[in-house]
Structure formats: C-alpha cells, structure tokens
Design an enzyme around this catalytic site. Structure first.
Site, PDB file in Angstrom:
ATOM      1  N   LYS A 155       0.835  -1.211   0.000  1.00 41.15           N
ATOM      2  CA  LYS A 155       0.000   0.000   0.000  1.00 41.15           C
ATOM      3  C   LYS A 155       0.867   1.258   0.000  1.00 41.15           C
ATOM      4  O   LYS A 155       0.617   2.206  -0.738  1.00 41.15           O
ATOM      5  CB  LYS A 155      -0.933  -0.039   1.219  1.00 41.15           C
ATOM      6  CG  LYS A 155      -1.853   1.158   1.349  1.00 41.15           C
ATOM      7  CD  LYS A 155      -3.088   0.839   2.167  1.00 41.15           C
ATOM      8  CE  LYS A 155      -2.790   0.692   3.650  1.00 41.15           C
ATOM      9  NZ  LYS A 155      -2.449   1.953   4.327  1.00 41.15           N
ATOM     10  N   GLY A 157      -5.062   7.939   5.507  1.00 43.77           N
ATOM     11  CA  GLY A 157      -4.147   8.927   6.096  1.00 43.77           C
ATOM     12  C   GLY A 157      -2.919   9.113   5.233  1.00 43.77           C
ATOM     13  O   GLY A 157      -2.433  10.237   5.043  1.00 43.77           O
ATOM     14  N   ASP A 212       1.775  -1.098  11.994  1.00 42.95           N
ATOM     15  CA  ASP A 212       0.451  -1.536  11.522  1.00 42.95           C
ATOM     16  C   ASP A 212       0.137  -2.971  11.933  1.00 42.95           C
ATOM     17  O   ASP A 212      -0.975  -3.458  11.697  1.00 42.95           O
ATOM     18  CB  ASP A 212       0.367  -1.415   9.997  1.00 42.95           C
ATOM     19  CG  ASP A 212       0.337   0.042   9.550  1.00 42.95           C
ATOM     20  OD1 ASP A 212      -0.059   0.901  10.360  1.00 42.95           O
ATOM     21  OD2 ASP A 212       0.716   0.309   8.407  1.00 42.95           O
ATOM     22  N   ARG A 247      -6.392   1.986  17.851  1.00 47.31           N
ATOM     23  CA  ARG A 247      -6.237   0.526  17.675  1.00 47.31           C
ATOM     24  C   ARG A 247      -6.016  -0.212  18.992  1.00 47.31           C
ATOM     25  O   ARG A 247      -6.321  -1.404  19.086  1.00 47.31           O
ATOM     26  CB  ARG A 247      -5.109   0.226  16.682  1.00 47.31           C
ATOM     27  CG  ARG A 247      -5.549   0.511  15.260  1.00 47.31           C
ATOM     28  CD  ARG A 247      -4.497   0.220  14.229  1.00 47.31           C
ATOM     29  NE  ARG A 247      -5.096   0.285  12.892  1.00 47.31           N
ATOM     30  CZ  ARG A 247      -4.401   0.359  11.760  1.00 47.31           C
ATOM     31  NH1 ARG A 247      -3.084   0.403  11.795  1.00 47.31           N
ATOM     32  NH2 ARG A 247      -5.031   0.409  10.603  1.00 47.31           N
ATOM     33  N   ARG A 261      -7.597  -3.088   9.374  1.00 44.92           N
ATOM     34  CA  ARG A 261      -6.725  -4.013  10.103  1.00 44.92           C
ATOM     35  C   ARG A 261      -7.403  -4.557  11.369  1.00 44.92           C
ATOM     36  O   ARG A 261      -7.102  -5.657  11.814  1.00 44.92           O
ATOM     37  CB  ARG A 261      -5.393  -3.358  10.435  1.00 44.92           C
ATOM     38  CG  ARG A 261      -4.636  -2.949   9.179  1.00 44.92           C
ATOM     39  CD  ARG A 261      -3.166  -2.702   9.405  1.00 44.92           C
ATOM     40  NE  ARG A 261      -2.636  -1.854   8.352  1.00 44.92           N
ATOM     41  CZ  ARG A 261      -2.319  -2.259   7.122  1.00 44.92           C
ATOM     42  NH1 ARG A 261      -2.467  -3.525   6.780  1.00 44.92           N
ATOM     43  NH2 ARG A 261      -1.854  -1.408   6.228  1.00 44.92           N
TER      44      ARG A 261
HETATM   45  C1  S3P Z   1       2.472   4.761   6.204  1.00 45.84           C
HETATM   46  C2  S3P Z   1       2.981   5.141   7.406  1.00 45.84           C
HETATM   47  C3  S3P Z   1       2.435   4.715   8.693  1.00 45.84           C
HETATM   48  C4  S3P Z   1       1.482   3.532   8.556  1.00 45.84           C
HETATM   49  C5  S3P Z   1       0.554   3.681   7.387  1.00 45.84           C
HETATM   50  C6  S3P Z   1       1.331   3.831   6.106  1.00 45.84           C
HETATM   51  C7  S3P Z   1       3.102   5.254   4.987  1.00 45.84           C
HETATM   52  O1  S3P Z   1       1.711   5.789   9.260  1.00 45.84           O
HETATM   53  O2  S3P Z   1       0.735   3.364   9.734  1.00 45.84           O
HETATM   54  O3  S3P Z   1      -0.304   2.560   7.268  1.00 45.84           O
HETATM   55  O4  S3P Z   1       2.845   4.710   3.887  1.00 45.84           O
HETATM   56  O5  S3P Z   1       3.877   6.226   5.063  1.00 45.84           O
HETATM   57  P1  S3P Z   1       2.461   6.925  10.148  1.00 45.84           P
HETATM   58  O6  S3P Z   1       3.373   7.635   9.270  1.00 45.84           O
HETATM   59  O7  S3P Z   1       1.343   7.808  10.645  1.00 45.84           O
HETATM   60  O8  S3P Z   1       3.120   6.170  11.247  1.00 45.84           O
END
Ligand code: S3P
Length: 448
Positions: free
Chosen positions: A28, A101, A327, A358, A403
């Site tokens: 992802k 996010g 994650d 979570r 998740r």
């Molecule tokens: C991600 C960073 C992580 C992770 C998210 C994907 C990324 O988040 O939890 O699923 O692709 O940069 P954080 O940067 O908020 O830790």
C-alpha cells in the site's frame, strides 16, 4: 464514491487447517508513492502490481484531479503521465481521500509548495484524525491550512507561492509526516532537511532516489538526517510494486494459530523498516521461515513459510521496534492470545491515532472474546491463553478500520467459538482479496 456502503457483517469460525499459497496484493505504501511520484515526474511512469485497494484508487483519482493522466490497464498495470515538479493544477472539486491517512498527508505535501488551493476530506475515520502533524511543518514552507477544530479535515490548503526550504525534526515517528515534508521540498530551491529520531519506513527516500532526486541520509547523534535537494526533474520509472508485508501478516499469523496449518506467502519485502512483526514472531517461537531469500528492486525479499506453532511464548516487544511494525500490533495481539505468558507492547501511542484507536479497538473486542488485556496511554499487554485458548463467541466492532476487521476475523479462525465483525467493508481499503484468499487456504469465513 470511496465511502463505505452498507455494513458487511462477517463471521470466522475454526475449521480445517490452513494450507496453500497466499499471494497477497501490492504494498500500500509503495502504491501510493508510485502514483504520487509518477504524477510529479515528467513523462510516463509504468507500474505493475499496484494495490487496487480503495485507498490507492482514491489517490489515483486525486492525482487526476491535480492534472496527471492516470490510466488503469487492467490486472494491476497502471501508467501515470506526470506533470512535473511544481506542475500540479488546481483541482475543480474537493479531494476525497476516503479512509487513507497516507493518501491525504502525502498529497498535501506534494501540493503544498505549488501556488494552488485544494480542499481535502475523507470518511468519518479520516476526518477524525490529526492533520496538524503535517500542516505544522508545511506552514514553515509558507503553506496555509484552514481546517476544523483540532486540525481535522475537511481542510483547505493554500500552497506557498514563494516557498522557503525547511529543516524540521519530526516530533512523532511518522513516515507520513516525513514524506509530506520531502514531497513539499521537491518544489523548493535549496535543501530541505528532515530529522527523525526513530527510523520509520523509508520508501519515500528510496523512491525519490530512484526517480532521480538528490537525497542523502546520514546517521548522526540527532538521528536520521535526510537531506533533499529541491527542484529536480523527476525521471519517469518502471515500478514493480512488491507484495505488502502488512497484508502478508494476516495469512502468516492465521497459519501460526490454526492447528495443523502450513502456508507459503511468496515474494514479501523484508525491508528492515517494515519487517518488525516477523522478527517478533520468530522471537516468540513461531515456526516462520524465510525461503528463497533474494533482492528485488534493491529490497530484500523472501517467501514466508508459516506453520502452526503451539509453543509460542509472550515477549516484551522492544519499543524501538515499534515503527517497523506499527500496523501489525493488532494482529500481534491476536497471536499473543494463543501464546503462553505475557506479550508486552510499549512505546505504541501512535496506535491511538490510526484509522481507529487501535489499542482501544483491539482491547475491547478481545476482552469480549474472553482475552485478558491491560492498557495504558502508550502501552498494552495481552496475557496469553495458549493454543486454542481464546473463547471467542463475540461480535467485535471494526470501527472503519481494515486491520481491526481482519485481526478479529483471524482470531475467529482459531478461537473456541466463532467471532463476528460488525463490518468487513473496510477491508477493501488495503486487502480487497482477503475473503477469497483466506477462503482458498481453507478458512471458514461467511458473510452474515
Ligand atoms: C504509512 C505510514 C504509517 C502507517 C501507514 C502507512 C506510509 O503511518 O501506519 O499505514 O505509507 O507512510 P504513520 O506515518 O502515521 O506512522
């Protein structure tokens, strides 16, 4: 529309052992970055193995809204005709990043130093998450952000017309924050520097270098110091997206806790900034081996072989490992229920601001299933009940969090009584083939 439709309740019950090969979808994090960096390059980037989960589809749509030509050729093959660094046009409409996010934060960074205005929104989960962690450093470039109270979406960003280079030490361990700053730094004259005390996933750094940007990483007493030289012309790339270790975690963990299982999960990236769960499981005594270890696209890759592991012991997971498995704590907490002894997870307060809180989501659901879970602001602890020890027999809330939904369904595959999630719909954000893939391994998963 990226919003989830009607809830899809789903139930998992224990049954036959899990057997077979689990080919999980593309990563992802790398999928989002492939589309965004492709949109910022000059010419055509070709991508294979793109994760076609809703989060990534929302990013594809956003890149079109900023002016890139994004084409789906079928079967995970996509192309992006980029507009170049600083070439984003102003979107005609609100950018809806759905549940993601990563999508919204990286896109905010990518547009922040171009003189255009864009408004971002998402689903109820995303609109509750903090954006100040990204808009604060973007303000240093000269970007203005107008959001709801607490720095929440919907939010309008006004890109800096005359941005200045930034030096920023990230106060939270977040690859999204780091990446937003680096993407903003692309359209700024001079060097943008991000300092992170704890290493987080480094896909943005690796991919920026691959697209031809000048980026250097130094280890100093301050931590990782990442220096990006602004205003490169990014060269289009051919990208083969590796399979997602965070998705691999689900069939791997299911095999460890379902009696008699033996599952192969091929082609999983073991980038040290992502592989913390697998190290932890092996320390717990899991029968998890790395076969056919190799290097692909500059990343360590292996086929993971997971077999039922009745002798796992709880451990204290080192807090400095948290970023490399952030994650994976929900599914680790499920495995911990089937180990002997206590699994202690410290230094994990970031879990409280993910797609859901979570720690709270898992603690409540696992307790409803009969587990013993203690928690504090930045820690939690599961007291294991041994193989087959979790009673189950509850309906757990997935809280718009893929998740969380998948973790409870895996719990149901090994618990004494069935476990139901109130809504499996969010699973499509990261693992759209979860249901058929687990079914093909022999899992008893049913929509109610
Ligand atoms: C991600 C960073 C992580 C992770 C998210 C994907 C990324 O988040 O939890 O699923 O692709 O940069 P954080 O940067 O908020 O830790």
């Amino acid at each position: 529309m990226s919003a989830h439709g009607k809830p899809i309740p789903m139930t998992a019950r224990s049954g036959a052992p899990l057997h077979g090969v689990a080919e999980v979808p593309g990563d992802k994090s790398i999928s989002h970055r492939s589309l965004i960096l492709g949109a910022m390059a000059v010419g055509e980037t070709r991508i294979t193995g793109l994760l076609e989960g809703q989060d990534v589809l929302d990013t594809a749509r956003a890149m079109r809204a900023f002016g890139a030509e994004v084409t789906d050729h079928g079967g995970g093959a996509w192309s992006v005709h980029g507009v170049g660094v600083g070439g984003f046009g102003e979107p005609d409409d609100v950018i809806d990043c759905g549940n993601s996010g990563t999508g919204v934060r990286l896109i905010m960074g990518a547009m922040a130093t171009t003189p255009i205005t864009a408004t971002f929104t998402g689903d109820a989960s995303l609109n509750g998450r903090p954006m100040g962690r990204v808009t604060d450093p973007l303000a240093l470039f000269g970007t203005a952000a107008y959001g709801r109270r607490g720095g929440r979406l919907p939010m309008t960003l006004v890109g800096a017309a005359d941005p200045v280079a930034v030096r920023y030490a990230t106060p939270v361990p977040s690859a999204q924050v780091k990446s937003a700053i680096l993407l903003a730094g692309l359209n700024v004259r001079g060097d943008t520097v991000v300092i992170e005390r704890e290493a987080t996933r480094d896909h943005t750094e690796r991919m920026l270098a691959g697209f031809g940007a000048k980026i250097e990483v130094e280890e100093t007493h301050e931590g990782h110091v990442i220096t990006l030289t602004g205003q490169p012309e990014l060269q289009p790339q051919e990208i083969a997206v590796p399979r997602d270790p965070s998705s691999a975690a689900f069939p791997v963990c299911a095999a460890l806790i379902v009696e008699g299982s033996d599952v192969l999960v091929p082609g999983i990236g073991l980038n040290p900034t992502r592989a913390g769960l697998f190290t932890t499981l092996r320390e717990m005594g899991a029968d998890l081996t790395y076969e056919n270890e190799r290097t692909e696209g500059g990343e360590p890759v292996a086929d993971l072989r997971a077999r039922f592991s009745p002798d796992m012991k709880g451990i204290a997971v080192p807090p400095e490992r948290a970023a490399s498995m952030i994650d994976e704590y929900p599914i680790l907490s499920v495995v911990a229920c089937f180990a002997e002894g206590v699994t202690d997870m410290q230094g994990v307060k970031e879990l409280r601001v993910k797609e859901s809180d979570r720690i709270d989501a898992m603690a409540q659901g696992l307790r409803a299933c009969g587990a013993i879970v203690d928690e504090g602001e930045d820690w939690w602890r599961v007291t294991g009940m041994g193989p087959g020890g979790l009673p189950g027999g509850a309906t757990c809330a997935s809280r718009l969090d893929h998740r969380i939904a998948m973790s409870f369904l895996i719990a149901g595959m090994a618990a004494q009584a069935a476990v139901t999630v109130d809504d499996a719909g969010p699973i499509t954000t990261s693992f759209p083939i979860f249901e058929p893939l687990m079914g093909a391994l022999g899992a008893d998963l049913r929509r109610d």
